[in-house]
Design a protein around this motif. Structure first.
Motif, short mmCIF file in Angstrom:
data_model
loop_
_atom_site.label_atom_id
_atom_site.label_comp_id
_atom_site.label_asym_id
_atom_site.label_seq_id
_atom_site.Cartn_x
_atom_site.Cartn_y
_atom_site.Cartn_z
N ASP A 165 -11.47 -7.00 8.09
CA ASP A 165 -11.58 -5.40 8.25
C ASP A 165 -10.98 -4.58 7.37
O ASP A 165 -11.21 -3.44 7.13
CB ASP A 165 -11.04 -5.24 9.88
N GLU A 166 -9.64 -4.88 7.28
CA GLU A 166 -8.56 -4.14 6.65
C GLU A 166 -9.17 -3.79 5.09
O GLU A 166 -9.39 -2.77 4.62
CB GLU A 166 -7.14 -4.53 6.31
N LEU A 167 -9.57 -5.10 4.20
CA LEU A 167 -10.18 -4.86 2.86
C LEU A 167 -11.56 -4.20 2.98
O LEU A 167 -11.47 -3.23 2.05
CB LEU A 167 -10.01 -6.47 2.53
N ILE A 168 -12.17 -4.21 3.95
CA ILE A 168 -13.57 -3.42 4.04
C ILE A 168 -13.21 -1.79 3.86
O ILE A 168 -13.61 -1.21 3.09
CB ILE A 168 -14.50 -3.85 5.15
N VAL A 169 -12.11 -1.77 4.81
CA VAL A 169 -11.68 -0.22 4.82
C VAL A 169 -11.30 0.33 3.45
O VAL A 169 -11.43 1.43 3.00
CB VAL A 169 -10.95 0.25 5.85
N GLU A 170 -10.21 -0.45 3.10
CA GLU A 170 -9.63 -0.07 1.58
C GLU A 170 -10.55 0.04 0.57
O GLU A 170 -10.75 0.76 -0.20
CB GLU A 170 -8.30 -1.09 1.36
N ALA A 171 -11.40 -1.18 0.57
CA ALA A 171 -12.46 -1.07 -0.54
C ALA A 171 -13.29 0.07 -0.56
O ALA A 171 -13.77 0.74 -1.51
CB ALA A 171 -13.43 -2.41 -0.48
N ASP A 172 -13.77 0.54 0.74
CA ASP A 172 -14.59 1.68 0.83
C ASP A 172 -13.82 3.05 0.29
O ASP A 172 -14.43 3.75 -0.18
CB ASP A 172 -14.84 2.09 2.51
N ARG A 173 -12.48 3.02 0.75
CA ARG A 173 -11.81 4.27 0.41
C ARG A 173 -11.67 4.18 -1.20
O ARG A 173 -11.74 5.35 -1.90
CB ARG A 173 -10.26 4.15 0.77
N PHE A 174 -11.53 2.99 -1.79
CA PHE A 174 -11.26 2.84 -3.40
C PHE A 174 -12.56 3.25 -3.87
O PHE A 174 -12.55 3.99 -4.83
CB PHE A 174 -10.92 1.44 -3.63
N ALA A 216 -9.78 -6.97 -14.54
CA ALA A 216 -9.95 -5.61 -14.26
C ALA A 216 -8.90 -4.99 -13.59
O ALA A 216 -8.63 -3.88 -14.07
CB ALA A 216 -11.13 -5.53 -13.53
N TRP A 217 -8.08 -5.79 -12.60
CA TRP A 217 -7.00 -5.13 -12.19
C TRP A 217 -5.84 -4.82 -13.19
O TRP A 217 -4.90 -3.96 -12.93
CB TRP A 217 -6.49 -5.95 -11.15
N GLU A 218 -5.87 -5.79 -14.24
CA GLU A 218 -4.81 -5.36 -15.34
C GLU A 218 -5.25 -4.19 -16.17
O GLU A 218 -4.35 -3.50 -16.47
CB GLU A 218 -4.47 -6.43 -16.25
N LEU A 219 -6.68 -3.96 -16.54
CA LEU A 219 -6.91 -3.08 -17.04
C LEU A 219 -6.99 -1.70 -16.72
O LEU A 219 -7.05 -0.58 -17.29
CB LEU A 219 -8.41 -3.34 -17.92
N LEU A 220 -7.34 -1.73 -15.44
CA LEU A 220 -7.78 -0.55 -14.56
C LEU A 220 -6.67 0.69 -14.70
O LEU A 220 -6.96 1.62 -15.06
CB LEU A 220 -8.10 -0.68 -13.15
N PRO A 221 -5.33 0.38 -14.75
CA PRO A 221 -4.11 1.49 -14.74
C PRO A 221 -4.07 2.03 -16.22
O PRO A 221 -3.80 3.21 -16.28
CB PRO A 221 -2.88 0.69 -14.52
N GLU A 222 -4.57 1.40 -17.25
CA GLU A 222 -4.68 1.96 -18.43
C GLU A 222 -5.90 2.83 -18.66
O GLU A 222 -5.75 3.90 -19.40
CB GLU A 222 -4.63 0.84 -19.45
N ALA A 223 -6.87 2.55 -17.87
CA ALA A 223 -8.20 3.23 -18.15
C ALA A 223 -8.05 4.61 -17.32
O ALA A 223 -8.50 5.68 -17.61
CB ALA A 223 -9.55 2.50 -17.71
N GLU A 224 -7.54 4.55 -15.95
CA GLU A 224 -7.38 5.45 -15.06
C GLU A 224 -5.86 5.16 -14.41
O GLU A 224 -5.97 4.44 -13.36
CB GLU A 224 -8.37 5.72 -14.10
N PRO A 225 -4.77 5.78 -15.06
CA PRO A 225 -3.64 5.75 -14.34
C PRO A 225 -3.48 6.01 -12.97
O PRO A 225 -2.76 5.42 -12.19
CB PRO A 225 -2.91 6.79 -15.25
N LYS A 226 -4.09 6.99 -12.43
CA LYS A 226 -4.02 7.14 -10.70
C LYS A 226 -4.45 6.08 -9.96
O LYS A 226 -4.38 6.36 -8.92
CB LYS A 226 -4.47 8.64 -10.68
N LEU A 227 -5.21 5.25 -10.62
CA LEU A 227 -5.69 3.92 -10.05
C LEU A 227 -4.74 2.75 -9.75
O LEU A 227 -4.94 1.68 -9.34
CB LEU A 227 -6.96 3.70 -10.36
N ALA A 228 -3.94 3.10 -10.43
CA ALA A 228 -2.70 1.82 -10.71
C ALA A 228 -2.23 1.15 -9.25
O ALA A 228 -2.31 -0.07 -9.14
CB ALA A 228 -1.42 2.37 -11.07
N ASP A 229 -2.01 2.09 -7.93
CA ASP A 229 -1.69 1.35 -6.76
C ASP A 229 -2.87 0.62 -6.19
O ASP A 229 -2.64 -0.48 -5.81
CB ASP A 229 -1.21 2.60 -5.84
#
Length: 145
Positions: free
Chosen positions: A116-125, A74-87
């Motif tokens: 803790d960091e991943l939870i915060v970042e996942a919530d933002r994502f 999914a992480w390889e496909l995501l930037p093709e589906a939505e370029p603003k989510l590449a980072d």
């Protein structure tokens, strides 16, 4: 519950599959916040991000060209589906290795700070994905006081 499934650009309504992926993402975030160990919390947070990515991929399917392709994450496909989510895709692709180690029982590879960091970042994502798809979202994380 209102029907928050119209694309903000006025596009077609979102499928039940897309909405289910987003609901799963929020449920995984709740599990991450309540997980008993850093490894459990890390895995649940990563799965939340993966479910949100699946929502984008389901909302923006790519046409099949008839050729067999190698399986891609999914992480390889995501930037093709939505370029603003590449980072975001790059960030979660890196964290996938640690998630796999935690799932394999190597729980010491994940610290409480990592979780803790991943939870915060996942919530933002998840929030970003909901915004892109025009779904009003809300943070599942408790506010620090």
């Amino acid at each position: 519950m209102t029907e928050p499934n119209a694309d903000q650009r006025g596009g077609p309504r979102l499928s039940q599959t897309v909405l289910a992926h987003l609901a799963d993402a929020r449920a995984c975030l709740a599990d991450a916040s309540a997980g008993p160990t850093p490894a459990d919390r890390y895995v649940a947070a990563h799965l939340a991000a993966l479910r949100a990515a699946a929502g984008i991929l389901a909302a923006r399917p790519r046409p099949l060209d008839g050729r067999r392709r190698r399986l891609r994450s999914a992480w390889e496909l995501l930037p093709e589906a939505e370029p603003k989510l590449a980072d975001w895709a790059a960030y979660f692709a890196v964290s996938a290795t640690k998630r796999a180690a935690a799932e394999a029982g190597m729980v010491r590879v994940v610290t409480s700070t990592d979780a803790d960091e991943l939870i915060v970042e996942a919530d933002r994502f998840v929030g970003e994905v909901e915004s892109i798809l025009g779904v009003p979202g809300q943070s599942a994380l408790p506010m620090a006081g």
